[in-house]
Write an enzyme that holds these catalytic residues in place. Sequence first.
Site, short mmCIF file in Angstrom:
data_model
loop_
_atom_site.label_atom_id
_atom_site.label_comp_id
_atom_site.label_asym_id
_atom_site.label_seq_id
_atom_site.Cartn_x
_atom_site.Cartn_y
_atom_site.Cartn_z
N SER A 58 0.82 -1.16 -0.12
CA SER A 58 0.03 -0.02 0.01
C SER A 58 1.00 1.23 -0.03
CB SER A 58 -0.97 -0.17 1.25
OG SER A 58 -1.63 -1.17 1.26
N THR A 59 1.91 1.13 0.94
CA THR A 59 2.78 2.37 0.92
C THR A 59 3.48 2.63 -0.35
OG1 THR A 59 3.26 1.90 3.23
CG2 THR A 59 4.74 3.33 2.09
N LYS A 182 0.31 -10.05 7.32
CA LYS A 182 0.26 -8.78 8.04
C LYS A 182 -0.84 -8.46 8.40
CE LYS A 182 1.86 -4.17 6.70
NZ LYS A 182 2.10 -3.20 5.58
N ILE A 227 5.92 -4.88 9.99
CA ILE A 227 5.93 -4.36 8.63
C ILE A 227 5.47 -2.97 8.69
CG2 ILE A 227 5.74 -4.46 6.22
CD1 ILE A 227 5.03 -7.36 6.65
#
Length: 328
Positions: A58-59, A182, A227
């Site tokens: 996503s980042t 995650k 993460i």
Amino acid sequence: MIADPPPAGVYVPVPTFFVSRTAQNYNAIAAPLDLETQAKHSLHLAKSGITGLVLLGSTGEAVHLSNRERFEVLSAVREAFDEGGFKEYPLIAGTAAQNIEEVVEQLKSAKEAGCQWGLCLVPGYFAGASTQQGIIQWFTAVADQSPIPVMVYHYPGVSNNVKVVPSTYAALSKHPNIVGCKLSHGDVSYHAQIGANPKIDNTKFHTFTGLGQQLLPVLALGCAGAIDGTAGFFPKSVVHLYNLSIKSQPTEEEVKERRLLQYKLSVVEELVVKFGTVGIKEAISRVLGMGDRDGTRLPLTGGIPGGDKEWDNWKEAVGDLAAVENSF
């Protein structure tokens, strides 16, 4: 054959860097990739003790990249590590597509580019109609065909608040090619029900939090690490907190130190919570001097709302953690 999960530790979901607005080839509609800065940032993280990287999560604005660009980013980072003395450095490639065939093709491409694992976002377009059995079947189909081990990525905030209950992870953990997850949400109880579940072999299925503000507590619950976005600009601090947190018999001073460091990290994490990818890119630019402050692709634009005035609100928190970072 049962695949191995990524090693326990601190990982960074790295942003994808695009060329500066001052570059001759800048394009306001879709700025070209800046692979030089991508490699520079990745190497900085590895040299700072980060265990591995998540690329194109996503980042990393995965949804803003073509499949060709995805391969370019992945292969450029792997090449940088090979040339920089970090051969076999752990790289996890994210996927955000919902079509099983496309996800598998992206995982095949990720392997070709040199990534060892895939991190697959739970499909959420039809979140309201999805069942747990449907999610299990989706991930099973992906894992059956993937040439690299995969992890389950649950981020309700970008996937229509799709629900994934702990029993679903327990079921998926039995697949030989599904090696972890995650959890990018604040439900610590779910972390406990997955990380501490005696029915899950946590040597083969690693649970990572996506929130550094939960690092100290979730490690006590059997999770393998984090993460974490803030580790992208304060890597040594987050790694130090991890190392303090996994000590089985810490001294009284170490208990106090890790508690205070978790506090300082949690305060800075509020910047990431509030502004997400935009905030992480702004912080990396301001703290590390890498990339533009507003170096995102449309529809993300303009950096954090309020610019310098808003950043001033975070100076004390950022300064406190910067002091820790600079002490190493």
